[in-house]
Scaffold this motif. Structure first.
Motif, PDB file in Angstrom:
ATOM      1  N   GLU A  83       0.843  -1.194   0.000  1.00  0.00           N
ATOM      2  CA  GLU A  83       0.000   0.000   0.000  1.00  0.00           C
ATOM      3  C   GLU A  83       0.880   1.247   0.000  1.00  0.00           C
ATOM      4  O   GLU A  83       1.759   1.372   0.844  1.00  0.00           O
ATOM      5  N   ILE A  84       0.642   2.145  -0.948  1.00  0.00           N
ATOM      6  CA  ILE A  84       1.393   3.401  -0.981  1.00  0.00           C
ATOM      7  C   ILE A  84       0.708   4.390  -0.045  1.00  0.00           C
ATOM      8  O   ILE A  84      -0.472   4.701  -0.191  1.00  0.00           O
ATOM      9  N   HIS A  85       1.459   4.858   0.941  1.00  0.00           N
ATOM     10  CA  HIS A  85       0.918   5.778   1.940  1.00  0.00           C
ATOM     11  C   HIS A  85       2.030   6.760   2.305  1.00  0.00           C
ATOM     12  O   HIS A  85       3.014   6.381   2.934  1.00  0.00           O
ATOM     13  N   ARG A  86       1.887   8.008   1.909  1.00  0.00           N
ATOM     14  CA  ARG A  86       2.958   8.992   2.104  1.00  0.00           C
ATOM     15  C   ARG A  86       3.178   9.351   3.566  1.00  0.00           C
ATOM     16  O   ARG A  86       4.243   9.837   3.947  1.00  0.00           O
ATOM     17  N   GLU A  87       2.184   9.108   4.405  1.00  0.00           N
ATOM     18  CA  GLU A  87       2.315   9.386   5.837  1.00  0.00           C
ATOM     19  C   GLU A  87       1.857   8.157   6.620  1.00  0.00           C
ATOM     20  O   GLU A  87       0.801   8.163   7.245  1.00  0.00           O
ATOM     21  N   PRO A  88       2.649   7.094   6.610  1.00  0.00           N
ATOM     22  CA  PRO A  88       2.215   5.838   7.246  1.00  0.00           C
ATOM     23  C   PRO A  88       1.963   5.978   8.739  1.00  0.00           C
ATOM     24  O   PRO A  88       1.149   5.250   9.300  1.00  0.00           O
ATOM     25  N   HIS A  89       2.641   6.924   9.380  1.00  0.00           N
ATOM     26  CA  HIS A  89       2.452   7.127  10.818  1.00  0.00           C
ATOM     27  C   HIS A  89       1.081   7.720  11.129  1.00  0.00           C
ATOM     28  O   HIS A  89       0.699   7.798  12.298  1.00  0.00           O
ATOM     29  N   ARG A  90       0.341   8.129  10.098  1.00  0.00           N
ATOM     30  CA  ARG A  90      -1.020   8.633  10.292  1.00  0.00           C
ATOM     31  C   ARG A  90      -2.071   7.620   9.822  1.00  0.00           C
ATOM     32  O   ARG A  90      -3.250   7.935   9.723  1.00  0.00           O
ATOM     33  N   SER A  91      -1.634   6.395   9.542  1.00  0.00           N
ATOM     34  CA  SER A  91      -2.522   5.375   8.975  1.00  0.00           C
ATOM     35  C   SER A  91      -3.350   4.633  10.011  1.00  0.00           C
ATOM     36  O   SER A  91      -4.317   3.953   9.670  1.00  0.00           O
ATOM     37  N   GLY A  92      -2.936   4.697  11.270  1.00  0.00           N
ATOM     38  CA  GLY A  92      -3.595   3.903  12.308  1.00  0.00           C
ATOM     39  C   GLY A  92      -2.960   2.546  12.511  1.00  0.00           C
ATOM     40  O   GLY A  92      -3.295   1.834  13.465  1.00  0.00           O
ATOM     41  N   VAL A  93      -2.035   2.171  11.623  1.00  0.00           N
ATOM     42  CA  VAL A  93      -1.318   0.901  11.764  1.00  0.00           C
ATOM     43  C   VAL A  93      -0.224   1.063  12.817  1.00  0.00           C
ATOM     44  O   VAL A  93       0.614   1.971  12.717  1.00  0.00           O
ATOM     45  N   VAL A  94      -0.229   0.194  13.825  1.00  0.00           N
ATOM     46  CA  VAL A  94       0.809   0.204  14.857  1.00  0.00           C
ATOM     47  C   VAL A  94       1.950  -0.690  14.368  1.00  0.00           C
ATOM     48  O   VAL A  94       1.765  -1.903  14.231  1.00  0.00           O
ATOM     49  N   PRO A  95       3.128  -0.138  14.096  1.00  0.00           N
ATOM     50  CA  PRO A  95       4.152  -0.928  13.410  1.00  0.00           C
ATOM     51  C   PRO A  95       4.884  -1.932  14.302  1.00  0.00           C
ATOM     52  O   PRO A  95       5.296  -1.604  15.418  1.00  0.00           O
ATOM     53  N   THR A  96       5.018  -3.144  13.788  1.00  0.00           N
ATOM     54  CA  THR A  96       5.927  -4.117  14.378  1.00  0.00           C
ATOM     55  C   THR A  96       7.275  -4.086  13.662  1.00  0.00           C
ATOM     56  O   THR A  96       8.250  -4.647  14.138  1.00  0.00           O
ATOM     57  N   GLY A  97       7.290  -3.416  12.505  1.00  0.00           N
ATOM     58  CA  GLY A  97       8.526  -3.267  11.754  1.00  0.00           C
ATOM     59  C   GLY A  97       8.535  -1.997  10.936  1.00  0.00           C
ATOM     60  O   GLY A  97       7.494  -1.560  10.440  1.00  0.00           O
ATOM     61  N   ILE A  98       9.711  -1.384  10.819  1.00  0.00           N
ATOM     62  CA  ILE A  98       9.929  -0.229   9.952  1.00  0.00           C
ATOM     63  C   ILE A  98      11.232  -0.474   9.195  1.00  0.00           C
ATOM     64  O   ILE A  98      12.253  -0.792   9.802  1.00  0.00           O
ATOM     65  N   ASP A  99      11.172  -0.336   7.870  1.00  0.00           N
ATOM     66  CA  ASP A  99      12.372  -0.457   7.046  1.00  0.00           C
ATOM     67  C   ASP A  99      12.706   0.893   6.434  1.00  0.00           C
ATOM     68  O   ASP A  99      11.835   1.533   5.819  1.00  0.00           O
ATOM     69  N   ILE A 100      13.941   1.315   6.585  1.00  0.00           N
ATOM     70  CA  ILE A 100      14.438   2.493   5.879  1.00  0.00           C
ATOM     71  C   ILE A 100      15.217   1.970   4.679  1.00  0.00           C
ATOM     72  O   ILE A 100      16.222   1.267   4.835  1.00  0.00           O
ATOM     73  N   ILE A 101      14.742   2.278   3.497  1.00  0.00           N
ATOM     74  CA  ILE A 101      15.282   1.696   2.269  1.00  0.00           C
ATOM     75  C   ILE A 101      16.193   2.729   1.606  1.00  0.00           C
ATOM     76  O   ILE A 101      15.728   3.742   1.085  1.00  0.00           O
ATOM     77  N   SER A 102      17.494   2.476   1.650  1.00  0.00           N
ATOM     78  CA  SER A 102      18.451   3.444   1.118  1.00  0.00           C
ATOM     79  C   SER A 102      19.241   2.835  -0.033  1.00  0.00           C
ATOM     80  O   SER A 102      18.685   2.528  -1.077  1.00  0.00           O
ATOM     81  N   ASN A 103      20.535   2.641   0.160  1.00  0.00           N
ATOM     82  CA  ASN A 103      21.375   2.000  -0.852  1.00  0.00           C
ATOM     83  C   ASN A 103      22.581   1.374  -0.173  1.00  0.00           C
ATOM     84  O   ASN A 103      22.783   1.527   1.038  1.00  0.00           O
ATOM     85  N   LYS A 104      23.379   0.662  -0.940  1.00  0.00           N
ATOM     86  CA  LYS A 104      24.516  -0.070  -0.373  1.00  0.00           C
ATOM     87  C   LYS A 104      25.563   0.868   0.231  1.00  0.00           C
ATOM     88  O   LYS A 104      26.280   0.479   1.155  1.00  0.00           O
ATOM     89  N   GLU A 105      25.648   2.091  -0.297  1.00  0.00           N
ATOM     90  CA  GLU A 105      26.649   3.029   0.204  1.00  0.00           C
ATOM     91  C   GLU A 105      26.221   3.649   1.536  1.00  0.00           C
ATOM     92  O   GLU A 105      27.072   3.990   2.355  1.00  0.00           O
ATOM     93  N   ARG A 106      24.942   3.779   1.769  1.00  0.00           N
ATOM     94  CA  ARG A 106      24.460   4.522   2.935  1.00  0.00           C
ATOM     95  C   ARG A 106      23.910   3.641   4.055  1.00  0.00           C
ATOM     96  O   ARG A 106      23.866   4.063   5.218  1.00  0.00           O
ATOM     97  N   ALA A 107      23.498   2.427   3.743  1.00  0.00           N
ATOM     98  CA  ALA A 107      22.755   1.607   4.707  1.00  0.00           C
ATOM     99  C   ALA A 107      23.526   1.360   6.006  1.00  0.00           C
ATOM    100  O   ALA A 107      22.952   1.428   7.099  1.00  0.00           O
ATOM    101  N   SER A 108      24.807   1.073   5.924  1.00  0.00           N
ATOM    102  CA  SER A 108      25.574   0.776   7.138  1.00  0.00           C
ATOM    103  C   SER A 108      25.648   1.984   8.062  1.00  0.00           C
ATOM    104  O   SER A 108      25.579   1.848   9.289  1.00  0.00           O
ATOM    105  N   ALA A 109      25.765   3.182   7.483  1.00  0.00           N
ATOM    106  CA  ALA A 109      25.817   4.388   8.305  1.00  0.00           C
ATOM    107  C   ALA A 109      24.468   4.642   8.977  1.00  0.00           C
ATOM    108  O   ALA A 109      24.425   5.047  10.147  1.00  0.00           O
ATOM    109  N   ILE A 110      23.375   4.388   8.265  1.00  0.00           N
ATOM    110  CA  ILE A 110      22.043   4.546   8.853  1.00  0.00           C
ATOM    111  C   ILE A 110      21.878   3.560  10.007  1.00  0.00           C
ATOM    112  O   ILE A 110      21.363   3.911  11.079  1.00  0.00           O
ATOM    113  N   HIS A 111      22.308   2.324   9.792  1.00  0.00           N
ATOM    114  CA  HIS A 111      22.243   1.306  10.853  1.00  0.00           C
ATOM    115  C   HIS A 111      22.997   1.785  12.096  1.00  0.00           C
ATOM    116  O   HIS A 111      22.488   1.690  13.222  1.00  0.00           O
ATOM    117  N   ALA A 112      24.185   2.300  11.892  1.00  0.00           N
ATOM    118  CA  ALA A 112      24.996   2.754  13.026  1.00  0.00           C
ATOM    119  C   ALA A 112      24.344   3.933  13.747  1.00  0.00           C
ATOM    120  O   ALA A 112      24.324   3.982  14.984  1.00  0.00           O
TER     121      ALA A 112
END
Length: 268
Positions: A139-168
């Motif tokens: 489902e495409i939702h530009r503001e998922p935090h306003r959807s009413g869904v209580v998240p058990t998971g959140i993925d930040i989708i970046s790229n191979k160059e940036r992902a490790s820094a985001i994790h840290a």
């Protein structure tokens, strides 16, 4: 740790039961299916432990005639075979909103999901793969935090160059509140109590099985917790560095051949 005969086998799906790179909607091959059937006929309990949501996990369980609880979403939810939720871990609401703000500040897509719905701020290949693997509609939702869904998971989708820094950055910011996984282009975030290892530990306790009687097999960073917890653990030869450093045995062979051989060896 003194090891006992194996009574429970926990198996990852993608890259462990399924060959790396195949369509995530594929099912385990005949040799894998037969090996799992033999174990079950010998009374060994087989459990699936996947990053997938329930629908994509139960479809594989049905194919393999596995009638046991299902560890889903990296351990954030544990379902009975019929879909009812045994337990789940939700991310703190305030932190969840902060994560969305953090990602959107740099223009990264965000996936926000519970055990039933999968929302993304915009479509991308990684989100499409997960939706297909999980057997659900994206489902495409530009503001998922306003959807009413209580998240058990959140993925930040970046790229191979940036992902490790985001994790840290996220791991440093929320060391006591979040369990953060570093995939090549995705930073996967769950509540701190959510991991395959902790879910497997709880399930084994419910079944009266000691960790020394458990074999876990997985190929990736999300499998590390169960590979380290189980008395017996293995990873296929193509596994990532995290699984390689955690598994007690590396299984030789192309694709999932080593996994099939290991499972056949369990029953002799």
């Amino acid at each position: 740790m003194s090891l006992d005969a194996i009574r429970l086998v926990a198996l990852d799906i993608d890259g462990t039961l399924l060959e790396p790179g195949v369509d995530p909607r594929d099912m385990p091959g005949d040799k894998m299916t037969a090996a799992i059937q033999r174990m079950q006929e010998r009374g060994i309990i087989v459990v699936l432990a996947s990053g997938r949501m329930y629908p994509g996990t139960v479809s594989v369980a049905k194919h393999l005639n596995i009638d046991q609880p299902l560890i889903c979403q990296q351990g954030a939810s544990l379902h009975n075979r019929n879909g009812s939720l045994r337990y789940g871990f939700s991310i703190d609401k305030k932190i969840a909103v902060e994560l969305v703000d953090y990602a959107m500040r740099d223009g990264w897509p965000v996936a926000w999901f519970d055990s039933e719905r999968y929302l993304v701020t915009r479509a991308c290949d990684e989100a499409d793969f997960f939706a297909k693997a999980s057997g659900i509609s994206m489902e495409i939702h530009r503001e998922p935090h306003r959807s009413g869904v209580v998240p058990t998971g959140i993925d930040i989708i970046s790229n191979k160059e940036r992902a490790s820094a985001i994790h840290a950055e996220i791991s440093t910011r929320y060391p006591e509140q979040l369990h953060v996984l570093n995939f090549p282009s995705v930073t996967a975030v769950h509540a701190v109590g959510a991991s395959k290892g902790k879910a497997l530990e709880k399930l084994a306790q419910d079944l009266g099985i000691r960790r020394t009687e458990v074999l876990a097999i997985g190929d990736s960073v999300n499998d590390v917790s169960m590979l380290m917890w189980a008395g017996h653990s293995a990873a296929p030869e193509h596994c990532d560095e995290f699984a390689r450093n955690s598994a007690k045995e590396i299984l030789k062979g192309e694709g999932v051949e080593g996994v099939v051989a290991k499972l056949n060896g369990v029953v002799g």
